[in-house]
Write a protein that holds these residues in place. Sequence first.
Motif, PDB file in Angstrom:
ATOM      1  N   ALA A 286       0.854  -1.346   0.024  1.00  0.00           N
ATOM      2  CA  ALA A 286       0.039   0.149  -0.023  1.00  0.00           C
ATOM      3  C   ALA A 286       0.801   1.178  -0.040  1.00  0.00           C
ATOM      4  CB  ALA A 286      -0.723   0.123   1.395  1.00  0.00           C
ATOM      5  N   LEU A 287       1.894   1.216   0.686  1.00  0.00           N
ATOM      6  CA  LEU A 287       2.622   2.463   0.837  1.00  0.00           C
ATOM      7  C   LEU A 287       3.382   2.760  -0.541  1.00  0.00           C
ATOM      8  CD1 LEU A 287       4.441   4.766   2.304  1.00  0.00           C
ATOM      9  CD2 LEU A 287       6.067   2.839   2.903  1.00  0.00           C
ATOM     10  N   ILE A 288       3.988   1.612  -1.313  1.00  0.00           N
ATOM     11  CA  ILE A 288       4.575   1.894  -2.446  1.00  0.00           C
ATOM     12  C   ILE A 288       3.452   2.506  -3.502  1.00  0.00           C
ATOM     13  CG2 ILE A 288       5.520   0.571  -4.559  1.00  0.00           C
ATOM     14  CD1 ILE A 288       6.615  -1.526  -2.642  1.00  0.00           C
ATOM     15  N   ALA A 289       2.106   1.739  -3.742  1.00  0.00           N
ATOM     16  CA  ALA A 289       1.331   2.199  -4.294  1.00  0.00           C
ATOM     17  C   ALA A 289       0.787   3.610  -4.057  1.00  0.00           C
ATOM     18  CB  ALA A 289      -0.105   1.344  -4.154  1.00  0.00           C
ATOM     19  N   ASP A 290       0.829   3.931  -2.714  1.00  0.00           N
ATOM     20  CA  ASP A 290       0.384   5.446  -2.562  1.00  0.00           C
ATOM     21  C   ASP A 290       1.530   6.199  -2.919  1.00  0.00           C
ATOM     22  OD1 ASP A 290      -1.175   7.397  -1.011  1.00  0.00           O
ATOM     23  OD2 ASP A 290       0.563   7.367   0.376  1.00  0.00           O
ATOM     24  N   MET A 291       2.734   6.088  -3.013  1.00  0.00           N
ATOM     25  CA  MET A 291       3.871   7.071  -3.204  1.00  0.00           C
ATOM     26  C   MET A 291       4.257   7.075  -4.656  1.00  0.00           C
ATOM     27  SD  MET A 291       6.306   6.817   0.117  1.00  0.00           S
ATOM     28  CE  MET A 291       7.289   8.318  -0.407  1.00  0.00           C
ATOM     29  N   ALA A 292       3.981   5.750  -5.208  1.00  0.00           N
ATOM     30  CA  ALA A 292       4.590   5.634  -6.919  1.00  0.00           C
ATOM     31  C   ALA A 292       3.024   5.203  -7.385  1.00  0.00           C
ATOM     32  CB  ALA A 292       5.536   4.861  -6.624  1.00  0.00           C
TER      33      ALA A 292
ATOM     34  N   PRO B 125       6.649  -9.913  -5.831  1.00  0.00           N
ATOM     35  CA  PRO B 125       5.989  -8.747  -6.019  1.00  0.00           C
ATOM     36  C   PRO B 125       6.979  -7.700  -6.639  1.00  0.00           C
ATOM     37  CG  PRO B 125       4.816  -9.488  -4.228  1.00  0.00           C
ATOM     38  CD  PRO B 125       6.078 -10.286  -4.369  1.00  0.00           C
ATOM     39  N   GLY B 126       7.065  -7.275  -7.914  1.00  0.00           N
ATOM     40  CA  GLY B 126       7.737  -5.917  -8.441  1.00  0.00           C
ATOM     41  C   GLY B 126       7.021  -5.032  -8.877  1.00  0.00           C
ATOM     42  N   TYR B 127       7.627  -3.882  -9.212  1.00  0.00           N
ATOM     43  CA  TYR B 127       7.105  -2.854  -9.634  1.00  0.00           C
ATOM     44  C   TYR B 127       8.241  -2.280 -10.949  1.00  0.00           C
ATOM     45  CZ  TYR B 127       4.020  -3.037  -5.683  1.00  0.00           C
ATOM     46  OH  TYR B 127       3.161  -3.105  -4.733  1.00  0.00           O
ATOM     47  N   LYS B 128       7.540  -1.727 -11.725  1.00  0.00           N
ATOM     48  CA  LYS B 128       8.214  -0.825 -12.740  1.00  0.00           C
ATOM     49  C   LYS B 128       7.721   0.364 -12.906  1.00  0.00           C
ATOM     50  CE  LYS B 128       9.981  -4.371 -15.867  1.00  0.00           C
ATOM     51  NZ  LYS B 128      10.149  -4.762 -17.241  1.00  0.00           N
ATOM     52  N   LEU B 129       8.607   1.377 -13.049  1.00  0.00           N
ATOM     53  CA  LEU B 129       8.106   2.740 -13.343  1.00  0.00           C
ATOM     54  C   LEU B 129       8.879   3.161 -14.257  1.00  0.00           C
ATOM     55  CD1 LEU B 129       6.651   5.086 -11.848  1.00  0.00           C
ATOM     56  CD2 LEU B 129       8.956   5.629 -10.446  1.00  0.00           C
ATOM     57  N   ASN B 130       7.974   3.875 -15.302  1.00  0.00           N
ATOM     58  CA  ASN B 130       8.631   4.454 -16.523  1.00  0.00           C
ATOM     59  C   ASN B 130       9.164   3.269 -17.237  1.00  0.00           C
ATOM     60  OD1 ASN B 130       7.922   7.060 -15.988  1.00  0.00           O
ATOM     61  ND2 ASN B 130       9.783   7.398 -14.564  1.00  0.00           N
ATOM     62  N   LYS B 131       8.492   2.103 -16.990  1.00  0.00           N
ATOM     63  CA  LYS B 131       9.218   0.803 -17.864  1.00  0.00           C
ATOM     64  C   LYS B 131      10.497   0.298 -17.530  1.00  0.00           C
ATOM     65  CE  LYS B 131       6.267   1.825 -21.791  1.00  0.00           C
ATOM     66  NZ  LYS B 131       5.912   1.925 -23.245  1.00  0.00           N
ATOM     67  N   LYS B 132      10.773   0.814 -16.130  1.00  0.00           N
ATOM     68  CA  LYS B 132      12.092   0.346 -15.922  1.00  0.00           C
ATOM     69  C   LYS B 132      11.979  -0.280 -14.274  1.00  0.00           C
ATOM     70  CE  LYS B 132      13.386   4.722 -16.626  1.00  0.00           C
ATOM     71  NZ  LYS B 132      13.922   5.850 -16.671  1.00  0.00           N
ATOM     72  N   PRO B 133      12.955  -1.418 -14.072  1.00  0.00           N
ATOM     73  CA  PRO B 133      12.661  -1.854 -12.643  1.00  0.00           C
ATOM     74  C   PRO B 133      12.692  -0.587 -11.400  1.00  0.00           C
ATOM     75  CG  PRO B 133      14.072  -2.943 -14.022  1.00  0.00           C
ATOM     76  CD  PRO B 133      13.937  -1.606 -14.843  1.00  0.00           C
TER      77      PRO B 133
ATOM     78  N   ASP C 184       2.137   5.484 -10.554  1.00  0.00           N
ATOM     79  CA  ASP C 184       2.103   5.092 -11.672  1.00  0.00           C
ATOM     80  C   ASP C 184       3.097   4.093 -11.891  1.00  0.00           C
ATOM     81  OD1 ASP C 184       0.734   7.287 -12.550  1.00  0.00           O
ATOM     82  OD2 ASP C 184       2.553   8.668 -12.625  1.00  0.00           O
ATOM     83  N   ALA C 185       3.679   3.498 -10.644  1.00  0.00           N
ATOM     84  CA  ALA C 185       4.311   2.059 -10.852  1.00  0.00           C
ATOM     85  C   ALA C 185       3.424   0.989 -11.342  1.00  0.00           C
ATOM     86  CB  ALA C 185       5.060   1.785  -9.626  1.00  0.00           C
ATOM     87  N   VAL C 186       3.664   0.078 -12.091  1.00  0.00           N
ATOM     88  CA  VAL C 186       2.961  -1.100 -12.634  1.00  0.00           C
ATOM     89  C   VAL C 186       3.532  -2.369 -11.743  1.00  0.00           C
ATOM     90  CG1 VAL C 186       2.601  -2.534 -14.616  1.00  0.00           C
ATOM     91  CG2 VAL C 186       2.671  -0.088 -14.775  1.00  0.00           C
ATOM     92  N   GLU C 187       2.560  -3.005 -10.887  1.00  0.00           N
ATOM     93  CA  GLU C 187       2.915  -4.275 -10.400  1.00  0.00           C
ATOM     94  C   GLU C 187       2.852  -5.429 -11.297  1.00  0.00           C
ATOM     95  OE1 GLU C 187       0.600  -4.204  -6.003  1.00  0.00           O
ATOM     96  OE2 GLU C 187      -0.506  -5.024  -7.644  1.00  0.00           O
ATOM     97  N   ALA C 188       3.793  -6.313 -10.987  1.00  0.00           N
ATOM     98  CA  ALA C 188       3.845  -7.575 -11.507  1.00  0.00           C
ATOM     99  C   ALA C 188       4.729  -8.450 -10.664  1.00  0.00           C
ATOM    100  CB  ALA C 188       4.454  -7.283 -12.939  1.00  0.00           C
ATOM    101  N   MET C 189       4.518  -9.695 -10.930  1.00  0.00           N
ATOM    102  CA  MET C 189       5.437 -10.698 -10.167  1.00  0.00           C
ATOM    103  C   MET C 189       6.771 -10.767 -11.019  1.00  0.00           C
ATOM    104  SD  MET C 189       4.059 -12.012  -7.772  1.00  0.00           S
ATOM    105  CE  MET C 189       4.790 -13.612  -7.181  1.00  0.00           C
ATOM    106  N   ALA C 190       7.884 -10.686 -10.418  1.00  0.00           N
ATOM    107  CA  ALA C 190       9.220 -10.738 -11.042  1.00  0.00           C
ATOM    108  C   ALA C 190      10.162 -11.241 -10.035  1.00  0.00           C
ATOM    109  CB  ALA C 190       9.615  -9.217 -11.281  1.00  0.00           C
TER     110      ALA C 190
END
Length: 116
Positions: A26-32, A44-52, A34-40
């Motif tokens: 929730a903290l990551i989602a709140d602060m970022a 759980p992992g996130y990409k922002l601007n299509k970058k890890p 636009d980050a996209v969640e995906a399993m990696a």
Amino acid sequence: MQNPEIDKYISTFPQDVQARLNQLRALIADMAPDAVEAMAYGMPGYKLNKKPFIYFGGFKNHIGFYPIPSGVEAFRQEFVDYSTSKGGIKFPHDKAIPFDMIKKIIKFRITENQKA
């Protein structure tokens, strides 16, 4: 938008660990937002601007937080009470997660991610 694969991953842990993982998520989602969640890498992992961006995972004795090596190195001195590796920080289940520090790392990673 929450990824159902991550919901499933979190549901495999005991309730107390699920709560810790969900707080971090929730903290990551709140602060970022636009980050996209995906399993990696099996977690759980996130990409922002299509970058890890950031990863996290649950383990038997700790929560692993992986803000890419630069995110650990920039704040290593502030985590002297925690086990760290090149790219991660371990938060034992018997200690509170230092969310104020995590917020600093997330802000750092957002700025760094936008520059790259």
